[in-house]
Design a protein around this motif. Structure first.
Motif, PDB file in Angstrom:
ATOM      1  N   PRO A  84      27.039   8.593  39.940  1.00  0.00           N
ATOM      2  CA  PRO A  84      27.178   9.580  40.889  1.00  0.00           C
ATOM      3  C   PRO A  84      25.994  10.532  40.989  1.00  0.00           C
ATOM      4  N   GLU A  85      25.627  10.531  42.105  1.00  0.00           N
ATOM      5  CA  GLU A  85      24.384  11.674  42.515  1.00  0.00           C
ATOM      6  C   GLU A  85      24.750  13.100  41.522  1.00  0.00           C
ATOM      7  N   ALA A  86      25.663  13.524  41.851  1.00  0.00           N
ATOM      8  CA  ALA A  86      25.926  14.788  41.234  1.00  0.00           C
ATOM      9  C   ALA A  86      25.603  14.727  39.836  1.00  0.00           C
ATOM     10  N   ASP A  87      25.681  13.738  39.056  1.00  0.00           N
ATOM     11  CA  ASP A  87      25.465  13.671  37.491  1.00  0.00           C
ATOM     12  C   ASP A  87      24.011  13.285  37.342  1.00  0.00           C
ATOM     13  N   ARG A  88      23.313  12.956  38.249  1.00  0.00           N
ATOM     14  CA  ARG A  88      21.851  12.396  37.777  1.00  0.00           C
ATOM     15  C   ARG A  88      20.888  13.318  37.371  1.00  0.00           C
ATOM     16  N   GLY A  89      21.184  14.574  37.358  1.00  0.00           N
ATOM     17  CA  GLY A  89      20.191  15.587  37.173  1.00  0.00           C
ATOM     18  C   GLY A  89      19.971  15.422  35.710  1.00  0.00           C
ATOM     19  N   ARG A  90      20.697  15.103  34.875  1.00  0.00           N
ATOM     20  CA  ARG A  90      20.200  15.041  33.251  1.00  0.00           C
ATOM     21  C   ARG A  90      19.615  13.610  33.013  1.00  0.00           C
ATOM     22  N   LEU A  91      19.378  12.566  33.987  1.00  0.00           N
ATOM     23  CA  LEU A  91      19.101  11.393  33.901  1.00  0.00           C
ATOM     24  C   LEU A  91      17.329  11.440  33.729  1.00  0.00           C
ATOM     25  N   GLY A  92      16.656  10.832  32.867  1.00  0.00           N
ATOM     26  CA  GLY A  92      15.305  10.449  32.937  1.00  0.00           C
ATOM     27  C   GLY A  92      15.078   9.207  32.199  1.00  0.00           C
TER      28      GLY A  92
ATOM     29  N   THR B 103       2.215  15.869  29.091  1.00  0.00           N
ATOM     30  CA  THR B 103       3.547  14.853  28.779  1.00  0.00           C
ATOM     31  C   THR B 103       3.632  14.738  27.371  1.00  0.00           C
ATOM     32  N   PRO B 104       4.701  14.497  26.588  1.00  0.00           N
ATOM     33  CA  PRO B 104       4.746  14.182  25.269  1.00  0.00           C
ATOM     34  C   PRO B 104       4.616  12.824  24.996  1.00  0.00           C
TER      35      PRO B 104
ATOM     36  N   ALA C  59      10.329  11.561  31.317  1.00  0.00           N
ATOM     37  CA  ALA C  59      10.176  12.862  30.305  1.00  0.00           C
ATOM     38  C   ALA C  59       9.338  12.637  29.369  1.00  0.00           C
ATOM     39  N   CYS C  60       8.963  11.525  28.738  1.00  0.00           N
ATOM     40  CA  CYS C  60       8.036  11.302  27.515  1.00  0.00           C
ATOM     41  C   CYS C  60       7.616   9.743  27.679  1.00  0.00           C
ATOM     42  N   LEU C  61       6.592   9.400  26.674  1.00  0.00           N
ATOM     43  CA  LEU C  61       6.247   8.221  26.673  1.00  0.00           C
ATOM     44  C   LEU C  61       6.250   7.837  24.933  1.00  0.00           C
ATOM     45  N   HIS C  62       6.476   6.578  24.850  1.00  0.00           N
ATOM     46  CA  HIS C  62       6.397   6.062  23.204  1.00  0.00           C
ATOM     47  C   HIS C  62       4.822   5.387  23.270  1.00  0.00           C
TER      48      HIS C  62
END
Length: 300
Positions: free
Chosen positions: A182-190, A271-272, A228-231
């Protein structure tokens, strides 16, 4: 113009935040202390055993030790990696529930430690099919985020090499999962982009054109703002081998050319870049130090 061209008129003067996945044996603070000793700006840790469902109690004392060590090491970034047991895409109801429960705990522990996010693999569809698996993963992630509302750290999906029935070997898989929340919960997704996994899945980062197309595909799938970061890992396996075996920088099939584009791309300034390579010394010098110096040597 990407910086594969050695004559680029605009030097990449701002480095990524180099870091590494480090052991928390003896306490979380030991990983932060070790990162400081290695002159790293970032660290990734496990906040619990990566091969067990159970988690030891996260006491105030452990958190205080971590915070003090992190401050002393002057770390600019810290995240965790979730348990390898978690499988969001499974068709088995019991495993799905255990995975959701475990991920909620991972996020809670990361929040308690003040981490920026938790990296997690999308999971395996176990012969239920990619479409079914992606829908299952999106549903599971949505449930995790609903239960973890109020937290601040991110949930970051990692691309995979594609072994067996693992999802995430196509960057579009990550987008499909995010779009299914749901779009309302996508803010924490990376997302977390792993170089070894990408190469083993068929993305040839050694070639300037393929490098550009890879990140265009990532941008189209999820948006680069979610990166958010790269391995940062070389690959023991060849291009498209689906083999998830990490190697030291420049020592595997990616070689120096597989990292030259990343190190000269101004989009990744600050960027990490997190190493997940073996930790033994080489001739008395920590391999993390060797790998960072090799990456730095690729800057035009």
């Amino acid at each position: 113009m990407l910086a594969f061209a050695r004559s680029s008129p605009t030097p990449f003067v701002s480095m990524p935040l180099f870091g590494s996945h480090l052991s928390v044996a003896g306490g979380f603070h030991n990983a932060a202390t070790r990162a400081g000793e290695l002159d790293l700006a970032a660290v990734q840790i496990f906040t619990k055993s990566n091969h067990r469902w159970a988690a030891k109690t996260l006491t105030d004392h452990l958190v205080e030790e971590w915070n003090a060590a992190r401050s002393a090491a002057k770390l600019k970034f810290a995240c965790s990696h979730a348990s390898y047991l978690i499988n969001f895409a499974t068709p088995e109801p019991a495993l799905r529930q255990k995975s959701v429960d475990a991920m909620v705990i991972e996020l809670e522990r990361a929040d308690a430690l003040g981490l920026s996010g938790v990296v997690v693999h999308p999971g395996s569809h176990v012969r239920s099919g990619e479409d079914v698996g992606l829908a299952a993963a999106a549903s599971a992630v949505a449930e995790v985020l609903e239960r973890a509302r109020g937290g601040r750290c991110g949930l970051w999906l990692e691309n995979t090499a594609g072994q067996g029935t693992n999802l995430g070997h196509q960057l579009s898989h990550l987008g499909a999962i995010i779009d299914g929340v749901p779009e309302a919960d996508r803010g924490r997704l990376g997302v977390c982009f792993d170089t070894c996994h990408a190469f083993a899945a068929g993305y040839d980062l050694r070639d300037e054109g393929e490098y550009a197309r890879t990140f265009e595909e990532l941008d189209e799938a999820v948006g680069l703002d979610r990166l958010a970061c790269l391995h940062i890992n070389d690959s023991k396996g060849g291009l498209g081998s689906r083999l998830d075996r990490h190697e030291h920088i420049g020592e595997g099939e990616l070689g120096d050319d597989g990292f030259r584009g990343l190190m000269n791309d101004p989009r990744w300034a600050k960027t990490p870049f997190l190493l997940e390579t073996p930790k033994k010394d080489r001739d008395g010098v920590p391999w993390d130090t060797v790998n960072v110096k090799r990456l730095q040597s690729l800057v035009n």
